[in-house]
Motif scaffolding. Structure first.
Motif, short mmCIF file in Angstrom:
data_model
loop_
_atom_site.label_atom_id
_atom_site.label_comp_id
_atom_site.label_asym_id
_atom_site.label_seq_id
_atom_site.Cartn_x
_atom_site.Cartn_y
_atom_site.Cartn_z
N LEU A 40 -54.48 -10.36 -120.23
CA LEU A 40 -53.65 -9.27 -120.65
C LEU A 40 -54.03 -8.22 -119.78
CD1 LEU A 40 -51.85 -8.23 -123.06
CD2 LEU A 40 -53.97 -7.84 -123.96
N VAL A 42 -53.91 -4.04 -119.78
CA VAL A 42 -53.70 -3.05 -120.72
C VAL A 42 -53.56 -1.60 -119.76
CG1 VAL A 42 -54.19 -1.75 -122.78
CG2 VAL A 42 -54.57 -4.28 -122.64
N THR A 44 -52.78 2.79 -120.75
CA THR A 44 -52.23 3.90 -121.63
C THR A 44 -52.16 5.01 -120.65
OG1 THR A 44 -53.71 3.03 -123.21
CG2 THR A 44 -52.94 5.25 -123.51
N ASP A 73 -48.53 1.37 -113.62
CA ASP A 73 -50.05 1.16 -113.70
C ASP A 73 -50.09 -0.38 -113.83
OD1 ASP A 73 -51.61 3.59 -113.65
OD2 ASP A 73 -51.07 3.96 -115.78
N MET A 77 -51.60 -3.49 -110.84
CA MET A 77 -52.36 -4.50 -111.01
C MET A 77 -51.66 -5.71 -110.61
SD MET A 77 -55.25 -2.99 -111.78
CE MET A 77 -56.23 -4.35 -112.94
N ARG A 144 -58.37 -2.01 -107.46
CA ARG A 144 -58.78 -1.02 -106.40
C ARG A 144 -60.07 -1.16 -105.56
NH1 ARG A 144 -58.55 4.62 -110.46
NH2 ARG A 144 -56.56 4.19 -111.12
N ASP B 22 -62.51 -8.66 -118.87
CA ASP B 22 -62.55 -9.08 -117.45
C ASP B 22 -62.85 -7.79 -116.41
OD1 ASP B 22 -62.64 -11.92 -118.16
OD2 ASP B 22 -60.29 -11.28 -118.44
N LEU B 23 -62.19 -6.67 -117.02
CA LEU B 23 -62.29 -5.47 -116.08
C LEU B 23 -62.26 -4.46 -117.21
CD1 LEU B 23 -62.11 -4.24 -113.30
CD2 LEU B 23 -59.75 -4.46 -113.15
N GLY B 26 -61.53 2.14 -115.55
CA GLY B 26 -61.80 2.40 -114.43
C GLY B 26 -60.83 2.00 -113.10
N ASP B 27 -59.76 1.23 -113.48
CA ASP B 27 -58.92 0.86 -112.72
C ASP B 27 -57.35 1.07 -113.37
OD1 ASP B 27 -57.42 -0.46 -110.69
OD2 ASP B 27 -59.13 -1.59 -110.07
N ASP B 28 -56.55 0.81 -112.73
CA ASP B 28 -55.00 1.28 -113.33
C ASP B 28 -54.79 0.64 -114.57
OD1 ASP B 28 -53.61 2.68 -111.32
OD2 ASP B 28 -54.07 1.02 -110.03
N CYS B 29 -55.49 -0.68 -114.71
CA CYS B 29 -55.33 -1.34 -115.93
C CYS B 29 -56.65 -2.03 -116.44
CB CYS B 29 -54.38 -2.46 -116.16
SG CYS B 29 -52.55 -2.08 -116.02
N ALA B 30 -56.89 -2.28 -117.83
CA ALA B 30 -57.98 -3.12 -117.97
C ALA B 30 -57.49 -4.66 -118.25
CB ALA B 30 -58.58 -2.68 -119.35
N LEU B 31 -58.14 -5.52 -117.87
CA LEU B 31 -57.88 -6.84 -117.97
C LEU B 31 -58.99 -7.75 -119.12
CD1 LEU B 31 -57.62 -7.80 -113.94
CD2 LEU B 31 -55.78 -7.49 -115.69
N SER B 85 -57.71 1.26 -126.81
CA SER B 85 -57.20 2.28 -125.85
C SER B 85 -57.06 3.44 -126.60
CB SER B 85 -56.03 1.68 -124.95
OG SER B 85 -56.04 0.41 -124.76
N ILE B 86 -57.15 4.75 -125.96
CA ILE B 86 -57.13 5.95 -126.68
C ILE B 86 -56.44 6.84 -125.86
CG2 ILE B 86 -59.41 6.62 -125.83
CD1 ILE B 86 -59.54 8.26 -128.66
N ILE B 117 -61.42 -0.21 -123.83
CA ILE B 117 -61.10 -0.40 -122.40
C ILE B 117 -60.31 0.43 -121.57
CG2 ILE B 117 -61.26 -2.97 -123.08
CD1 ILE B 117 -58.17 -3.01 -123.41
N GLY B 119 -57.94 4.42 -121.78
CA GLY B 119 -57.04 5.64 -122.21
C GLY B 119 -56.69 6.90 -120.98
N ASP B 120 -56.32 7.73 -121.83
CA ASP B 120 -55.75 9.00 -120.89
C ASP B 120 -56.29 10.06 -121.76
OD1 ASP B 120 -54.55 10.43 -118.94
OD2 ASP B 120 -52.64 10.07 -119.49
#
Lengths: 320, 320
Positions: A40, A42, A44, A73, A77, A144, B22-23, B26-31, B85-86, B117, B119-120
């Motif tokens: 998945l 994710v 925001t 975003d 990925m 990245r 898994d991530l 810090g990147d465009d998405c979390a995994l 996510s926030i 994991i 946010g913005d």
């Protein structure tokens, strides 16, 4: 707050229905199924009135935008967009505004096969947070941090049009009607490079979407990957509208140091260049090679027509 | 906006690390990886200053609260909380405020084994949206729509304390120091019934968390399940602090028609009553039976000491 419950009708029962949504809007949570062998993804993003958009933005464009920035975003990925949740804070219930906002949102959601699975609507200053979820085959996501020395640096399309739309308005620049309309549409309806991101899985070593500006986002790749880069400023692709600006320094500033482009910046090993260009062409995307990754960690060498080019720091004064 | 990037340090590298992330940030998405045979449960809640909390709320309590209200929705589905996510919009960067806010957030996240994991963070009026994600064995989630005629209606704990905290302040009611402190803590640090929700999977037919008030949330179950209910108002569990309020009508109003309790309301078939009470007791939860589901779709019969009891509509005048 009663009237705020009413606005659920603008969100419920509209848009697409995905087969992997087991329970949509209406309970304490939504329930969805992730395909086996997938992760998945994710992301925001929040948009705030007066910070990320002018107060007179078209509600339809705003509805499009809040999804576009999030889907971008996921694209970066290499993820396939699937579901979104929205936190929508509105000063009041304006039915016409809501109709247009949700139309813009549902249009882009339908285009990318994304289903709204929940959210919360509250009264307050206009603020929109979307959490977008996508799926990506396990271990195949672009990050990245994967850029390698020798990789070629590419962008998926023209940069600087959204910047031109904003600055023409702020600075009172004269644009032809055609150019103004073109860049305004680029700003209002950014197109996340969702197909390109998925094509690049297994071919590119790293990717990011250009939301903060080419140089800023390149810097993220360099920092996370521990590498440097050479950029040919004269090769950065720009539209005819941007080319019509007389001052070249300003043109390059807008294309390289601004943002809101939502193109992808990615790095490709030499062995995959032909495959990348061929596969992207199948999706109507013409990537442009603008430079190369090198071993000078964190360093960017800017060239203009193959000569060192000091980035015009004074250029920023245009925007003060 | 530069200083807004700095605040990432309040979020990055703190809190727990889950093996299924898994991530992370810090990147465009979390995994993240969902276990096989599980569904993803997703919920979103927004808190706005002046709407959902007083402006002088303790930042630590606010950080706790934004997670608690989301985790409560996961609890109501019987899901195990996993990731959040926030979207955080702040008027300015106040380091002391941020330190306390994130402390409250990380404390509850750690308690429930939840990892932030992504946010913005943006500048604007204080608004917080959290999207919480949890996992639940496929097909085992609790919903609002499963209540059956004959099911017994239960709540997991005392109702009305948060309401008392708010109204004592608004109305200037005299409370003992002990009672005031007790209900303020109940309001400031609501405890989502996460363990109870998971225990109830396979035992309860339906569940919801009490965020809008017992009667309002019961109504959601009745509507979604196409049933009615009898409620014994005198059996609704309340704290000693609430019992100390002299006016019984007001007491019942606070316990039944207010909200912010974040207890679970659930329905149990007769055959599972013993199992439910025994299993919940293992987690220190003493459920209270307050009524029963019947076939009178959408109808609520209120009883007080077994006699029909017209809900005091005038009670609302206390809160105008």
């Amino acid at each position: 707050m009663k009237e705020f419950e009413l606005i659920n009708r603008f969100f419920t029962g509209r848009g697409i229905t995905r087969r992997d949504v087991d329970l949509g809007i209406g309970d304490d949570c939504a329930l969805v199924t992730i395909p086996e062998g997938c992760q998945l993804a994710v992301t925001t993003d929040t948009l705030v009135e007066g910070v990320h958009f002018f107060s007179d933005i078209s509600p339809k464009a705003l509805g499009h935008r809040i999804l576009a920035v999030n889907l971008s975003d996921l694209a970066a990925m290499g993820a396939e967009p699937a579901w979104i949740s929205i936190g929508l804070t509105l000063p009041n219930v304006d039915e016409t505004w809501l109709e247009q906002f949700t139309e813009g949102m549902h249009d882009i959601a339908e285009y990318y096969n994304v289903q709204l699975i929940g959210g919360d609507t509250t009264q307050g200053p206009l603020t929109i947070t979307v959490c977008a979820k996508g799926i990506v085959p396990k271990g195949k996501a672009l990050t990245r941090s994967g850029a390698k020395v020798g990789d070629w640096l590419y962008v998926t399309g023209d940069l600087g049009d959204a910047a031109l739309a904003i600055e023409a308005r702020k600075q009172g620049w004269e644009l032809s009607d055609e150019d103004r309309s073109y860049v305004q549409k680029k700003f209002d309806y950014p197109a996340p490079q969702v197909a390109a991101g998925q094509v690049l899985r297994g071919l590119a070593n790293s990717a990011i979407d250009i939301s903060d500006g080419l140089l800023a986002d390149l810097n993220h790749i360099l920092t996370h990957s521990g590498v440097g880069a050479t950029i040919h400023a004269d090769k950065v692709p720009v539209s005819n509208a941007l080319k019509n600006l007389p001052d070249e320094e300003v043109r390059l500033m807008l294309a390289m140091a601004y943002g809101d482009d939502y193109q992808l910046l990615f790095t490709v090993p030499d062995s995959n260049r032909v495959a990348v260009e061929k596969r992207l062409a199948e999706y109507g995307v013409t990537p442009t090679c603008i430079g190369q990754i090198n071993a000078n960690a964190g360093d960017v060498s800017l060239l203009y027509k193959d000569k060192p080019w000091p980035f015009p720091a004074t250029g920023f004064e245009h925007f003060s």
